[in-house]
Design a protein around this motif. Sequence first.
Motif, short mmCIF file in Angstrom:
data_model
loop_
_atom_site.label_atom_id
_atom_site.label_comp_id
_atom_site.label_asym_id
_atom_site.label_seq_id
_atom_site.Cartn_x
_atom_site.Cartn_y
_atom_site.Cartn_z
N ILE A 7 5.63 -19.63 -5.51
CA ILE A 7 6.91 -18.56 -5.76
C ILE A 7 8.10 -20.10 -5.91
O ILE A 7 8.51 -20.60 -4.95
N ALA A 8 8.31 -20.14 -7.15
CA ALA A 8 9.97 -21.17 -7.68
C ALA A 8 11.40 -20.49 -7.54
O ALA A 8 11.12 -19.49 -7.69
N GLU A 9 11.43 -20.87 -6.66
CA GLU A 9 13.43 -20.61 -6.62
C GLU A 9 13.85 -21.41 -7.67
O GLU A 9 13.72 -22.69 -7.21
N PRO A 21 24.30 -14.40 -1.67
CA PRO A 21 24.23 -13.39 0.40
C PRO A 21 22.44 -12.83 -0.32
O PRO A 21 21.59 -12.78 -0.07
N ILE A 22 22.66 -11.63 -1.88
CA ILE A 22 21.78 -11.26 -2.38
C ILE A 22 20.25 -11.99 -2.25
O ILE A 22 19.32 -11.68 -1.98
N GLU A 23 20.69 -13.12 -2.87
CA GLU A 23 19.26 -14.19 -3.38
C GLU A 23 19.15 -14.87 -1.89
O GLU A 23 17.91 -14.83 -1.22
N GLN A 24 19.97 -14.92 -0.75
CA GLN A 24 19.96 -15.47 0.98
C GLN A 24 18.99 -14.73 1.49
O GLN A 24 18.00 -14.89 1.90
N ALA A 25 19.46 -12.84 0.31
CA ALA A 25 18.58 -11.65 1.45
C ALA A 25 16.87 -11.83 1.00
O ALA A 25 16.00 -11.69 1.75
N LYS A 26 16.70 -11.99 -0.52
CA LYS A 26 15.58 -12.02 -1.06
C LYS A 26 14.98 -13.61 -0.23
O LYS A 26 13.69 -13.01 -0.53
N ILE A 27 15.03 -14.57 -0.48
CA ILE A 27 14.61 -15.08 0.02
C ILE A 27 13.74 -15.57 1.50
O ILE A 27 12.78 -15.53 1.84
N SER A 28 14.93 -14.97 2.43
CA SER A 28 14.71 -13.96 3.65
C SER A 28 13.41 -13.30 3.45
O SER A 28 12.38 -13.49 4.66
N CYS A 29 13.29 -12.27 3.31
CA CYS A 29 12.71 -11.08 2.83
C CYS A 29 11.39 -11.57 2.42
O CYS A 29 10.34 -11.53 3.29
N ALA A 30 11.15 -12.43 1.80
CA ALA A 30 9.89 -13.25 0.72
C ALA A 30 9.42 -14.40 2.51
O ALA A 30 7.77 -14.58 2.41
N GLU A 46 6.03 -23.41 2.73
CA GLU A 46 7.61 -23.63 2.22
C GLU A 46 8.32 -25.22 2.21
O GLU A 46 7.86 -26.06 3.16
N VAL A 47 8.47 -25.33 0.81
CA VAL A 47 8.83 -25.87 0.20
C VAL A 47 9.91 -26.42 -0.34
O VAL A 47 9.95 -25.62 -1.04
N ASP A 48 10.70 -28.04 -0.34
CA ASP A 48 11.66 -27.50 -0.89
C ASP A 48 11.94 -29.00 -2.24
O ASP A 48 12.70 -29.01 -2.86
N SER A 49 10.90 -29.17 -2.63
CA SER A 49 10.58 -29.90 -4.10
C SER A 49 8.70 -30.39 -4.48
O SER A 49 8.10 -29.78 -3.70
N TYR A 50 9.01 -30.44 -5.99
CA TYR A 50 7.73 -30.65 -6.16
C TYR A 50 6.43 -31.73 -5.40
O TYR A 50 5.49 -31.18 -5.29
N GLN A 51 7.31 -32.80 -4.87
CA GLN A 51 6.89 -34.49 -4.23
C GLN A 51 5.98 -33.53 -3.08
O GLN A 51 5.14 -33.80 -2.53
N SER A 52 7.14 -32.02 -2.67
CA SER A 52 6.69 -31.71 -1.48
C SER A 52 4.92 -30.77 -1.10
O SER A 52 4.77 -30.42 -0.75
N LEU A 53 5.27 -29.98 -2.66
CA LEU A 53 4.58 -29.31 -2.51
C LEU A 53 3.15 -29.69 -2.87
O LEU A 53 1.87 -29.47 -2.81
N LEU A 54 3.39 -31.30 -3.13
CA LEU A 54 2.12 -32.20 -4.02
C LEU A 54 1.65 -32.24 -2.49
O LEU A 54 0.36 -32.48 -1.81
#
Length: 60
Positions: A7-9, A21-30, A46-54
Amino acid sequence: MKHIFFIAETKGTMDSLELRPIEQAKISCAKKLFTEISTNGVKYHEVDSYQSLLMVMETL
C-alpha cells in the motif's frame, strides 16, 4: 513462490506534520492491522521510499 503486496501513501511525505488528522488515523490503523496479521508466511514492513522497498525485497 513469493507474492508482494503493498500500500503506497501517495501524499509524497510521511512527515506527520504534513498529514491531516484523518490521514494519520488511517495510517495508524493500517500499521496496527498489518502488524497483527504478520506471521511466518506474511511479513509486514514499513518503508519510506522506493529504494527502501527494494532493500526489503532483497531480504525476502
